[in-house]
Design a protein around this motif. Structure first.
Motif, PDB file in Angstrom:
ATOM      1  N   ALA A   1      39.869  69.052  55.726  1.00  0.00           N
ATOM      2  CA  ALA A   1      39.520  67.994  54.659  1.00  0.00           C
ATOM      3  C   ALA A   1      39.094  69.409  53.965  1.00  0.00           C
ATOM      4  CB  ALA A   1      38.401  67.008  54.982  1.00  0.00           C
ATOM      5  N   SER A   2      38.483  70.223  53.944  1.00  0.00           N
ATOM      6  CA  SER A   2      38.019  71.323  53.219  1.00  0.00           C
ATOM      7  C   SER A   2      38.560  72.020  52.576  1.00  0.00           C
ATOM      8  CB  SER A   2      37.002  72.446  53.766  1.00  0.00           C
ATOM      9  OG  SER A   2      35.986  71.375  53.878  1.00  0.00           O
ATOM     10  N   LEU A   3      40.307  72.355  53.302  1.00  0.00           N
ATOM     11  CA  LEU A   3      41.239  73.336  52.397  1.00  0.00           C
ATOM     12  C   LEU A   3      42.015  72.047  52.288  1.00  0.00           C
ATOM     13  CD1 LEU A   3      42.637  75.178  55.387  1.00  0.00           C
ATOM     14  CD2 LEU A   3      40.923  76.318  53.662  1.00  0.00           C
ATOM     15  N   ALA A   4      42.188  70.885  51.641  1.00  0.00           N
ATOM     16  CA  ALA A   4      42.999  70.046  50.949  1.00  0.00           C
ATOM     17  C   ALA A   4      42.723  70.325  49.858  1.00  0.00           C
ATOM     18  CB  ALA A   4      42.912  68.692  52.096  1.00  0.00           C
ATOM     19  N   LEU A   5      40.938  70.113  49.227  1.00  0.00           N
ATOM     20  CA  LEU A   5      40.228  70.158  48.427  1.00  0.00           C
ATOM     21  C   LEU A   5      41.523  71.897  48.022  1.00  0.00           C
ATOM     22  CD1 LEU A   5      37.208  69.754  48.463  1.00  0.00           C
ATOM     23  CD2 LEU A   5      38.036  68.460  47.522  1.00  0.00           C
TER      24      LEU A   5
ATOM     25  N   ILE B   1      42.267  82.966  48.029  1.00  0.00           N
ATOM     26  CA  ILE B   1      43.397  81.513  49.045  1.00  0.00           C
ATOM     27  C   ILE B   1      44.347  81.176  48.143  1.00  0.00           C
ATOM     28  CG2 ILE B   1      43.457  79.831  50.640  1.00  0.00           C
ATOM     29  CD1 ILE B   1      40.659  79.944  51.671  1.00  0.00           C
ATOM     30  N   ASN B   2      45.176  81.730  48.132  1.00  0.00           N
ATOM     31  CA  ASN B   2      46.404  81.547  47.844  1.00  0.00           C
ATOM     32  C   ASN B   2      47.689  80.121  47.861  1.00  0.00           C
ATOM     33  OD1 ASN B   2      46.178  83.425  45.666  1.00  0.00           O
ATOM     34  ND2 ASN B   2      47.532  85.128  46.531  1.00  0.00           N
ATOM     35  N   VAL B   3      47.552  78.811  47.582  1.00  0.00           N
ATOM     36  CA  VAL B   3      48.239  77.959  47.735  1.00  0.00           C
ATOM     37  C   VAL B   3      49.529  78.431  48.257  1.00  0.00           C
ATOM     38  CG1 VAL B   3      48.674  75.497  47.430  1.00  0.00           C
ATOM     39  CG2 VAL B   3      46.632  76.568  46.639  1.00  0.00           C
ATOM     40  N   THR B   4      50.401  79.073  48.910  1.00  0.00           N
ATOM     41  CA  THR B   4      51.403  79.243  49.031  1.00  0.00           C
ATOM     42  C   THR B   4      51.891  78.045  49.605  1.00  0.00           C
ATOM     43  OG1 THR B   4      51.153  80.100  51.133  1.00  0.00           O
ATOM     44  CG2 THR B   4      50.991  81.384  49.372  1.00  0.00           C
ATOM     45  N   SER B   5      53.569  77.836  49.818  1.00  0.00           N
ATOM     46  CA  SER B   5      54.430  76.972  50.366  1.00  0.00           C
ATOM     47  C   SER B   5      53.910  76.868  51.945  1.00  0.00           C
ATOM     48  CB  SER B   5      55.841  77.661  50.139  1.00  0.00           C
ATOM     49  OG  SER B   5      56.561  76.375  51.269  1.00  0.00           O
TER      50      SER B   5
ATOM     51  N   LEU C   1      36.402  75.433  45.477  1.00  0.00           N
ATOM     52  CA  LEU C   1      36.940  75.264  43.485  1.00  0.00           C
ATOM     53  C   LEU C   1      36.927  76.928  43.110  1.00  0.00           C
ATOM     54  CD1 LEU C   1      37.808  73.914  40.930  1.00  0.00           C
ATOM     55  CD2 LEU C   1      34.577  74.042  40.433  1.00  0.00           C
ATOM     56  N   ILE C   2      35.553  77.754  43.728  1.00  0.00           N
ATOM     57  CA  ILE C   2      35.727  79.101  43.743  1.00  0.00           C
ATOM     58  C   ILE C   2      36.777  80.143  44.091  1.00  0.00           C
ATOM     59  CG2 ILE C   2      34.302  81.148  43.880  1.00  0.00           C
ATOM     60  CD1 ILE C   2      31.674  80.204  43.804  1.00  0.00           C
ATOM     61  N   LEU C   3      36.660  79.839  45.441  1.00  0.00           N
ATOM     62  CA  LEU C   3      38.088  80.512  46.040  1.00  0.00           C
ATOM     63  C   LEU C   3      39.515  80.071  45.592  1.00  0.00           C
ATOM     64  CD1 LEU C   3      37.049  79.242  49.827  1.00  0.00           C
ATOM     65  CD2 LEU C   3      37.045  81.850  48.879  1.00  0.00           C
ATOM     66  N   TYR C   4      39.553  78.435  45.060  1.00  0.00           N
ATOM     67  CA  TYR C   4      40.866  78.192  44.262  1.00  0.00           C
ATOM     68  C   TYR C   4      41.199  79.307  42.478  1.00  0.00           C
ATOM     69  CZ  TYR C   4      44.446  76.296  41.100  1.00  0.00           C
ATOM     70  OH  TYR C   4      44.599  75.742  40.420  1.00  0.00           O
ATOM     71  N   LYS C   5      40.168  79.104  41.976  1.00  0.00           N
ATOM     72  CA  LYS C   5      39.975  79.692  40.316  1.00  0.00           C
ATOM     73  C   LYS C   5      39.820  81.672  40.419  1.00  0.00           C
ATOM     74  CE  LYS C   5      39.842  76.522  37.550  1.00  0.00           C
ATOM     75  NZ  LYS C   5      40.882  75.981  36.884  1.00  0.00           N
TER      76      LYS C   5
ATOM     77  N   PHE D   1      43.526  70.497  44.206  1.00  0.00           N
ATOM     78  CA  PHE D   1      42.644  71.755  42.258  1.00  0.00           C
ATOM     79  C   PHE D   1      44.117  72.344  42.091  1.00  0.00           C
ATOM     80  CE2 PHE D   1      39.306  72.722  44.231  1.00  0.00           C
ATOM     81  CZ  PHE D   1      38.401  71.445  44.536  1.00  0.00           C
ATOM     82  N   ASP D   2      45.146  72.466  42.563  1.00  0.00           N
ATOM     83  CA  ASP D   2      46.324  73.047  42.738  1.00  0.00           C
ATOM     84  C   ASP D   2      46.919  71.842  41.422  1.00  0.00           C
ATOM     85  OD1 ASP D   2      48.253  75.391  42.268  1.00  0.00           O
ATOM     86  OD2 ASP D   2      49.629  74.574  43.724  1.00  0.00           O
ATOM     87  N   PHE D   3      47.617  71.062  42.028  1.00  0.00           N
ATOM     88  CA  PHE D   3      48.625  70.538  42.027  1.00  0.00           C
ATOM     89  C   PHE D   3      47.958  69.990  40.441  1.00  0.00           C
ATOM     90  CE2 PHE D   3      50.927  66.090  41.198  1.00  0.00           C
ATOM     91  CZ  PHE D   3      52.334  66.734  41.847  1.00  0.00           C
TER      92      PHE D   3
END
Length: 246
Positions: free
Chosen positions: A194-198, A139-143, A131-135, A202-204
Motif C-alpha cells: 500500500a505504501s509503495l502504491a503511493l 526509488i524510481n518507478v520503472t516498468s 512523497l520525498i522518496l518519489y521527488k 504520485f508518478d501517474f
C-alpha cells in the motif's frame, strides 16, 4: 511508452479512466488535486468522528459501517466510469468511507486506547516519506517496479475478497486476520505494498498535470483516498495484532 498505456496498481488511475482527455483547455493542476484531497480528507474525518461518537455512546453501528462500505464500493464504480460525476461521487465516497472507518477505528480504540490516532500518525508519516522518496527519485518507478506492485496489489485484494465471501458461510481465515506470525507477516506485506502504491499514484498524477481536464482532479483525489485509506486500515490492523500478541 504511450502515456495511455501507463499503469498503476490503483484502479482509480487505470488507463481507461484517463484516456482521451488531452484536448481540454482547462487542465488539471497539482494545487487543485491537493486542495480537493484535503477537502475530502476533512469529509472523511467528519463522518468518521460521527460514527466514532455513536460507538462511544453505546450505539450499535454495524449498519453504518456495512452500508458505508457498500456505498463506497458503488461510488468507486461510478467514479471509474462516469468521470464528470467525480465532483459529486468523490466527496460522497469520502463521507461513505468515513462511516466505515468510524466503526472500524472506534472498536479498535475501545480495545486499545490511542491506537487509531497512532495509526493515523504512521499513515501521514508514510505518505510524506513516500512523497520525498518519489521527488528525490530515490526509488524510481520503472516498468518492472510497476508490474511487481500491481501483481502484489491484485493478489492481496483477491485474498481479501475470498475471505469476505467465505465469511458469509461462517468460515474465518485466521491465517490472515489472526495474530500468528504468518498473519502478521501478511499484514506487513500488505502495508508495504500500500505504501509503495503511493509512488505509482504520485508518478501517474505527475504525468497528467496540465494534460487532462480540470474535473479529473476529483478522480485523482478519489484515487489518492483509495490508497491512503487502504494504508491506514493495514497499519491499524498490524498495530492491533502487535498489541494483542505483545
Amino acid at each position: 511508452m504511450s502515456l495511455l498505456n501507463y499503469k498503476t496498481s490503483n484502479p482509480a488511475f487505470s488507463p481507461g479512466v484517463w484516456k482521451g482527455y488531452s484536448s481540454s483547455s482547462n487542465k488539471m493542476s497539482l494545487s487543485g488535486v491537493i486542495f480537493k484531497t484535503l477537502f475530502c480528507l476533512i469529509l472523511v474525518g467528519i463522518s468518521t468522528w460521527y460514527v466514532w461518537d455513536l460507538v462511544h455512546k453505546g450505539i450499535d453501528v454495524k449498519w453504518y459501517t456495512s452500508l458505508g462500505l457498500l456505498a463506497a464500493i458503488v461510488l468507486s464504480i461510478l467514479t471509474s466510469y462516469k468521470h464528470k460525476w467525480a465532483k459529486f461521487t468523490a466527496p460522497l465516497y469520502a463521507l461513505s468511507k468515513g462511516f466505515f472507518l468510524g466503526g472500524f477505528s472506534a472498536y479498535a480504540e475501545l480495545q486499545f486506547e490511542g491506537l487509531p490516532m497512532k495509526a493515523v500518525g504512521v499513515t501521514i508519516v508514510t505518505f510524506f516519506i513516500m512523497l520525498i522518496l518519489y521527488k528525490l527519485k530515490i526509488i524510481n518507478v520503472t516498468s518492472r517496479f510497476r508490474s511487481v506492485i500491481i501483481s502484489a496489489t491484485v493478489t492481496i485484494m483477491i485474498i481479501y475478497l475470498i475471505s469476505w465471501i467465505l465469511s458469509f458461510f461462517g468460515i474465518s481465515m485466521k491465517f490472515i486476520y489472526g495474530t500468528s506470525w504468518f498473519a502478521i507477516g501478511f499484514n506487513i506485506i500488505a502495508a508495504v505494498v500500500a505504501s509503495l502504491a503511493l509512488l505509482l499514484d504520485f508518478d501517474f498524477i505527475d504525468r497528467k498535470i496540465n494534460r487532462v481536464p480540470k474535473y479529473m482532479e476529483w478522480v485523482a483525489t478519489w484515487g489518492l483516498l483509495v490508497t491512503l485509506i487502504w494504508l491506514y486500515i493495514e497499519v491499524l490492523r498490524l498495530m492491533k495484532k502487535f498489541a494483542i500478541r505483545f
